[in-house]
Design a protein around this motif. Structure first.
Motif, short mmCIF file in Angstrom:
data_model
loop_
_atom_site.label_atom_id
_atom_site.label_comp_id
_atom_site.label_asym_id
_atom_site.label_seq_id
_atom_site.Cartn_x
_atom_site.Cartn_y
_atom_site.Cartn_z
N GLU A 129 -2.76 9.40 -2.63
CA GLU A 129 -2.96 8.24 -2.42
C GLU A 129 -3.13 8.03 -1.40
O GLU A 129 -4.20 7.45 -0.74
CB GLU A 129 -2.23 7.37 -4.03
CG GLU A 129 -2.68 5.73 -3.73
CD GLU A 129 -4.06 5.64 -4.14
OE1 GLU A 129 -4.90 4.95 -3.06
OE2 GLU A 129 -4.92 6.92 -4.44
N SER B 286 0.79 -0.87 -0.06
CA SER B 286 0.30 0.28 -0.42
C SER B 286 0.89 1.32 -0.30
O SER B 286 1.91 1.23 0.44
CB SER B 286 -1.25 -0.18 1.13
OG SER B 286 0.15 0.36 2.15
N THR B 287 0.27 2.31 -0.34
CA THR B 287 1.15 3.37 -0.50
C THR B 287 1.06 4.33 1.13
O THR B 287 2.86 4.51 1.55
CB THR B 287 0.25 4.39 -1.07
OG1 THR B 287 -0.26 4.45 -1.96
CG2 THR B 287 0.74 6.46 -1.05
N GLN C 191 -6.01 -2.48 3.84
CA GLN C 191 -7.03 -1.90 4.00
C GLN C 191 -8.31 -1.66 2.43
O GLN C 191 -9.17 -0.96 1.97
CB GLN C 191 -6.34 -0.48 3.79
CG GLN C 191 -5.61 0.23 2.75
CD GLN C 191 -5.89 0.78 1.52
OE1 GLN C 191 -6.89 1.40 1.50
NE2 GLN C 191 -5.58 0.84 0.49
N THR C 192 -7.10 -2.06 1.76
CA THR C 192 -8.10 -2.94 0.24
C THR C 192 -9.35 -3.20 -0.05
O THR C 192 -10.00 -3.26 -0.39
CB THR C 192 -7.07 -3.15 -0.60
OG1 THR C 192 -6.30 -5.01 0.03
CG2 THR C 192 -5.08 -2.44 -1.01
N PHE D 263 -2.49 -1.79 7.24
CA PHE D 263 -1.57 -1.09 6.14
C PHE D 263 -2.71 -1.35 4.67
O PHE D 263 -3.41 -1.17 4.01
CB PHE D 263 -0.92 -0.09 6.12
CG PHE D 263 -0.64 1.49 7.70
CD1 PHE D 263 -1.77 1.50 7.70
CD2 PHE D 263 0.53 1.53 7.12
CE1 PHE D 263 -1.70 2.71 9.36
CE2 PHE D 263 0.94 2.16 8.60
CZ PHE D 263 -0.52 2.83 9.30
N ASP D 264 -1.56 -3.00 4.67
CA ASP D 264 -1.79 -3.75 3.76
C ASP D 264 -3.30 -3.85 3.20
O ASP D 264 -3.86 -3.93 2.66
CB ASP D 264 -0.72 -4.53 3.21
CG ASP D 264 0.66 -3.77 2.68
OD1 ASP D 264 0.74 -3.02 2.66
OD2 ASP D 264 1.59 -4.62 3.38
N ASN E 199 -11.48 13.75 0.50
CA ASN E 199 -11.93 11.88 0.09
C ASN E 199 -13.50 11.26 1.57
O ASN E 199 -13.97 10.36 0.06
CB ASN E 199 -10.60 11.22 1.05
CG ASN E 199 -9.95 11.96 0.35
OD1 ASN E 199 -9.79 12.32 -1.11
ND2 ASN E 199 -7.89 11.88 1.06
N LYS F 205 -6.27 8.88 0.88
CA LYS F 205 -7.43 8.21 0.88
C LYS F 205 -7.19 6.94 1.40
O LYS F 205 -8.21 6.59 2.21
CB LYS F 205 -6.98 7.68 -1.32
CG LYS F 205 -7.86 9.30 -1.89
CD LYS F 205 -7.60 8.60 -3.11
CE LYS F 205 -7.71 10.51 -4.31
NZ LYS F 205 -8.11 9.42 -5.68
N GLU F 206 -6.45 6.23 1.69
CA GLU F 206 -5.71 4.82 2.21
C GLU F 206 -6.04 5.36 3.98
O GLU F 206 -7.29 4.12 4.53
CB GLU F 206 -5.00 4.10 2.04
CG GLU F 206 -4.38 3.87 0.41
CD GLU F 206 -2.81 3.65 0.02
OE1 GLU F 206 -2.45 3.16 1.45
OE2 GLU F 206 -2.77 3.02 -0.99
N LYS G 19 -9.99 5.80 4.93
CA LYS G 19 -10.66 4.87 5.02
C LYS G 19 -10.24 3.90 5.55
O LYS G 19 -11.16 3.71 6.18
CB LYS G 19 -10.60 4.06 3.09
CG LYS G 19 -11.30 4.89 1.83
CD LYS G 19 -10.86 4.12 1.07
CE LYS G 19 -11.76 5.16 -0.31
NZ LYS G 19 -10.98 3.88 -1.49
N LEU G 20 -9.22 3.65 6.40
CA LEU G 20 -8.43 3.73 7.23
C LEU G 20 -9.27 3.80 8.74
O LEU G 20 -9.96 2.99 9.47
CB LEU G 20 -6.96 2.93 7.89
CG LEU G 20 -6.68 1.87 6.56
CD1 LEU G 20 -5.10 1.83 7.16
CD2 LEU G 20 -6.64 0.35 7.32
#
Length: 273
Positions: free
Chosen positions: A115, A2-3, A147-148, A144-145, A199, A118-119, A122-123
């Motif tokens: 980006e 993730s970013t 969160q998609t 973090f990873d 966001n 945004k991540e 959402k998290l």
């Protein structure tokens, strides 16, 4: 990856920080980035000065603060640190104190961190408890990873029925005016907290199906004062709203920048839905 994981500075995580006040908390978060070689001490002081000048507008959700300053030569590389405050620290925010999670974010420009924002937004909306319970940097990076995955429940509007744009147009009040097709989200620097708000607002508009009709722009207080009349209204924090004053269009205060239900409610009031 993730970013967020790419931008989290290695070793710049403290999950058991004990600080006496908000200044020392921000200074500690900044020093983690200094030790990682991402910023100079000048940037840390700039983050503190920003709150001293504008108030605790960086406390954008219950228990969460996002410390930042404008891009400058003091930022060597776009990155952030992560600090869990135990016990939580008061930042003098009316509704979101005390703070137990603090992120210090540094960006070299105005776009390299979009980006990541945004991540993180959402998290915070979907996995706040998991973030607070992480016991190591490795565990935090795993969250973090993850969160998609689509958030469950948090990314939905509170009403089962989305606004019908055509029906709303037929029921406009007698004193209503045509929409200008723009909403401004505002913060002190236009690069941090306003992006969180943008966001979350974008997510609500996507749920409504209104995204094609409204443009959301994140901006700072100076730009917002000059451009306010281009927009239907401004969304911001209480501290920034006080500095804006009367700009000729409604200025609506949002307490939790990560809350879709709160922003959904605000839009329904402002658009008389």
């Amino acid at each position: 990856m993730s970013t967020l994981n790419r931008l989290l500075a290695t070793g710049a995580v403290d999950l058991h920080s004990s600080e006496s006040d908000w200044r020392s908390a921000i200074r500690h978060a900044g020093q983690l980035l200094e030790s990682a070689g991402k910023i100079t001490p000048e940037y840390t002081e700039a983050m503190i000065e920003s709150v001293e000048e504008k108030g605790p507008y960086i406390v954008i959700a219950p228990g969460f603060a996002f410390a930042h300053a404008r891009p400058s030569a003091a930022v060597k590389e776009t990155s952030f640190s992560w600090v869990r405050l135990d016990p939580p620290v008061a930042f003098n925010h009316k509704s979101n104190d005390p703070v137990d999670l603090l992120v210090a974010f540094a960006a070299t420009d105005t776009s390299s961190h979009l980006e990541a924002m945004k991540e993180l937004a959402k998290l915070l909306a979907s996995k706040r408890d998991s973030l607070s319970a992480a016991n190591s940097e490795e565990e935090l990076r795993e969250i973090f990873d993850s969160q998609t995955a689509k958030p469950k429940g948090q990314d939905k509007t509170p009403s089962a029925k989305k606004p019908d744009r055509a029906a709303s147009a037929r029921k406009t009040a007698s004193d209503s005016v045509p929409s200008k097709g723009k909403i401004l989200t505002v913060c002190g620097n236009g690069l941090g907290t306003s992006l969180f708000l943008k966001n979350t607002l974008d997510q609500v508009l996507d749920e409504w199906g209104w995204s094609p009709y409204l443009n959301v722009e994140a901006t700072d207080t100076i730009s917002a004062k000059g451009r306010a009349k281009e927009a239907d209204f401004l969304l911001t924090s209480g501290e920034i709203a006080a500095t804006l004053g009367d700009v000729g269009v409604p200025v609506h205060v949002i307490q939790d920048f990560t809350s879709m239900p709160e922003i959904d409610k605000a839009l329904r009031e402002l658009y008389d839905i």
